[in-house]
Design a protein around this motif. Structure first.
Motif, PDB file in Angstrom:
ATOM      1  N   UNK A 194      41.802 -15.772   0.169  1.00 37.50           N
ATOM      2  CA  UNK A 194      40.599 -15.878   1.014  1.00 37.50           C
ATOM      3  C   UNK A 194      40.974 -15.908   2.486  1.00 37.50           C
ATOM      4  N   UNK A 195      42.091 -16.564   2.813  1.00 36.58           N
ATOM      5  CA  UNK A 195      42.531 -16.650   4.207  1.00 36.58           C
ATOM      6  C   UNK A 195      42.896 -15.275   4.761  1.00 36.58           C
ATOM      7  N   UNK A 196      43.475 -14.429   3.932  1.00 34.16           N
ATOM      8  CA  UNK A 196      43.812 -13.079   4.386  1.00 34.16           C
ATOM      9  C   UNK A 196      42.546 -12.331   4.794  1.00 34.16           C
ATOM     10  N   UNK A 197      41.454 -12.574   4.077  1.00 37.42           N
ATOM     11  CA  UNK A 197      40.185 -11.942   4.431  1.00 37.42           C
ATOM     12  C   UNK A 197      39.656 -12.493   5.753  1.00 37.42           C
ATOM     13  N   UNK A 198      39.823 -13.814   5.966  1.00 38.00           N
ATOM     14  CA  UNK A 198      39.412 -14.412   7.242  1.00 38.00           C
ATOM     15  C   UNK A 198      40.182 -13.805   8.401  1.00 38.00           C
ATOM     16  N   UNK A 199      41.519 -13.689   8.223  1.00 40.25           N
ATOM     17  CA  UNK A 199      42.359 -13.152   9.283  1.00 40.25           C
ATOM     18  C   UNK A 199      41.966 -11.720   9.605  1.00 40.25           C
ATOM     19  N   UNK A 200      41.630 -10.942   8.582  1.00 44.84           N
ATOM     20  CA  UNK A 200      41.242  -9.544   8.816  1.00 44.84           C
ATOM     21  C   UNK A 200      39.965  -9.459   9.636  1.00 44.84           C
ATOM     22  N   UNK A 201      39.147 -10.527   9.569  1.00 43.14           N
ATOM     23  CA  UNK A 201      37.911 -10.547  10.374  1.00 43.14           C
ATOM     24  C   UNK A 201      38.094 -11.288  11.696  1.00 43.14           C
ATOM     25  N   UNK A 202      39.328 -11.752  11.953  1.00 41.14           N
ATOM     26  CA  UNK A 202      39.619 -12.392  13.236  1.00 41.14           C
ATOM     27  C   UNK A 202      39.349 -13.880  13.290  1.00 41.14           C
ATOM     28  N   UNK A 203      39.182 -14.544  12.120  1.00 46.56           N
ATOM     29  CA  UNK A 203      38.889 -15.974  12.088  1.00 46.56           C
ATOM     30  C   UNK A 203      40.149 -16.773  11.741  1.00 46.56           C
ATOM     31  N   UNK A 204      40.356 -17.904  12.433  1.00 47.27           N
ATOM     32  CA  UNK A 204      41.398 -18.870  12.074  1.00 47.27           C
ATOM     33  C   UNK A 204      40.735 -20.237  12.077  1.00 47.27           C
ATOM     34  N   UNK A 205      40.404 -20.734  10.892  1.00 44.50           N
ATOM     35  CA  UNK A 205      39.655 -21.996  10.786  1.00 44.50           C
ATOM     36  C   UNK A 205      40.395 -23.067  10.007  1.00 44.50           C
TER      37      UNK A 205
END
Length: 501
Positions: free
Chosen positions: A263-274
């Motif tokens: 799931x984090x890889x998908x966040x990173x691809x969208x530019x999110x670091x949470x």
């Protein structure tokens, strides 16, 4: 030509010969190092078992403190075939971990954690790998709000869910219902999960429930005497069971972590670091490309460390806090909270200064329970310490229990006494020997977060509830004998919560 008769080998004889050979080899390997200087004194070891006959494996810390009464604050002990140096008392521990920090900065290879972490992660790695991982983790946690108002807000938000859960235990006959201390694990565990995953979990969420269960089971197994035997004699692993069970349960945790890494890889691809895992994924994406399996092996150890250690320590400390407040008079804490805070507002972290007695009680709880008696260090170079020679790679135990119970630093070390942290005018005072998070280069990476959680959860709970034993049980009957796990947990038991409103 004659032939000797064939005699079947006796397995017991072979085993004994193997043990004697191991002991002889150990003596041969250590003798050359001993010639370089004088080792610290210590009890004479027996073949193969070393000094294990002098230790209570359930409370190694207390046994080591007893031995130090004879041999002094720096002494040698043999855990089976492993030769170690023990440091007891505030001055010896500080001198090693602060004044000689670089020399004592490494970790020894502990068999069970070598199997779990393979020498990686934050806690049990050494050298440049440890320094790099620790630096990255501290930077990431700082950016995510650890030690700032953002995380304080999250802690208080989490308390509102805990308060709701406690209120749900109201009975029809009694004003309260007894519930297990483990209930208090949920809130601090969720704070760590927020930092790791960027979200909190409902207390009934299957993933959350599984995590809580796995952490509990692993920590209990890590305190097993049979697991200690595996660490002393890893070649007997085929015969012992607990370490195998630990590895199975750790793999279950890894399966869940891998799910969040996807799931984090998908966040990173969208530019999110949470979350921390997001930050790990992003960091590795900036490094030379590797296959997915290699990346997972690099990412899992630090995440696993934070999951296991970060949730266990604060959660267990909060259990102790509630148990002690159900046994020890808590009126003075609640009077101070009522006097300083408006009843409609929850405490804030900045309120510590205005709540000296409450702050003193929180600190005394952490001192009194000595949650994590010790975590071994090892010497990174050949070291001369207090006139003794300690070779490179020697495991060293800075015994934190002996610091928190040091008679030269505390007036009543074996009694619960908040006055340890108060001056004659009732003002809070810091104590140099307050080292539940260790000290020096290896100080707990989550110290600031743990202090904030403990104060805010404790003050909020005492402001809203009064805790006492279940009906029919006297306060003196509550058991404050530690349970044998990786940390010093309280015994499983029930308490009651009565709403003060």
């Amino acid at each position: 030509m004659g032939f000797l008769p064939s005699v079947p080998a006796d397995p017991i004889v072979i085993a004994l010969l193997g043990l004697l050979l191991s002991w002889a080899l150990f003596c041969l390997l250590t003798r050359s190092k001993e010639r370089a200087g004088k080792w610290p004194p210590g009890p004479a070891p027996l073949p193969f078992i070393g000094n294990l006959h002098l230790l209570d494996l359930r409370r190694q810390d207390k046994s080591l403190m007893k031995i130090s009464e004879k041999y002094g604050p720096v002494f040698t002990i043999h855990f089976g075939l492993q030769k170690m140096v023990v440091l007891t008392g505030y001055h010896a521990v500080k001198e090693a971990l602060v004044d000689s920090a670089e020399e004592f900065a490494d970790r020894p290879p502990i068999p069970i954690f070598q199997r779990i972490q393979e020498g990686q992660g934050i806690f049990f790695s050494s050298g440049n790998l440890w320094k790099t991982t620790r630096k990255f983790t501290m930077s990431s946690m700082h950016k995510l709000g650890m030690g700032k108002k953002l995380i304080a807000k999250k802690i208080l938000e989490e308390f509102s869910f805990l308060e709701e859960l406690i209120d749900s235990f109201k009975g029809e006959i009694f004003d309260c219902e007894p519930f297990k201390l483990k209930l208090f694990n949920m809130a601090p565990t969720n704070v760590i999960f927020f930092l790791l995953f960027g979200e909190r979990f409902d207390y009934q969420d299957p993933t959350f429930v599984t995590f809580i269960r796995l952490i509990d089971e692993v920590m209990v197994l890590l305190g097993s005497p049979f697991l200690h035997l595996f660490n002393f004699y890893p070649f007997l692993g085929w015969f012992l069971k607990p370490h195998k069970t630990v590895l199975v349960k750790i793999e279950e945790v890894r399966v869940i972590l891998r799910k969040y890494m996807v799931a984090s890889r998908q966040n990173i691809s969208r530019g999110y670091v949470t979350s921390y895992i997001d930050a790990l994924i992003q960091k590795q994406s900036e490094e030379p490309k590797e296959d997915t399996i290699s990346q997972m092996k690099t990412l899992l150890p630090p995440s696993l460390t934070l999951v296991m250690a970060g949730t266990e320590t604060t959660a267990t400390s909060l259990q102790w806090a509630i148990l002690l407040m159900a046994q020890i008079p808590r009126a003075k804490v609640q009077d101070e909270l009522d006097r300083v805070l408006e009843k409609s507002r929850l405490p804030e972290y900045e309120d510590q200064k205005a709540l000296p007695y409450t702050n003193a009680v929180v600190h005394e709880i952490q001192r009194f329970i000595a949650l994590l008696p010790h975590v071994p260090h090892s010497t990174s170079v050949d070291t001369h310490f207090r006139g003794y020679f300690i070779p490179k790679g020697t495991p060293v135990i800075p015994l934190l229990t002996s610091v928190l119970l040091d008679k030269t630093q505390w007036e009543t070390p074996n009694k619960f006494n908040p006055s340890h942290f108060l001056d004659a005018d009732g003002n809070f005072v810091k104590k140099a020997a307050f080292l539940p998070f260790s000290i020096g280069h290896r100080v707990c990476i989550g110290e600031n977060l743990a202090k904030m959680e403990m104060f805010l959860f404790f003050a909020s709970l005492l402001q809203r509830f009064t805790f006492h034993p279940p009906p029919g049980i006297q306060e003196a009957d509550l058991d404050i004998t530690p349970q044998l796990t990786f940390t010093m947990r309280p015994q499983p038991q029930a308490v009651c919560a009565v709403s003060r409103s």
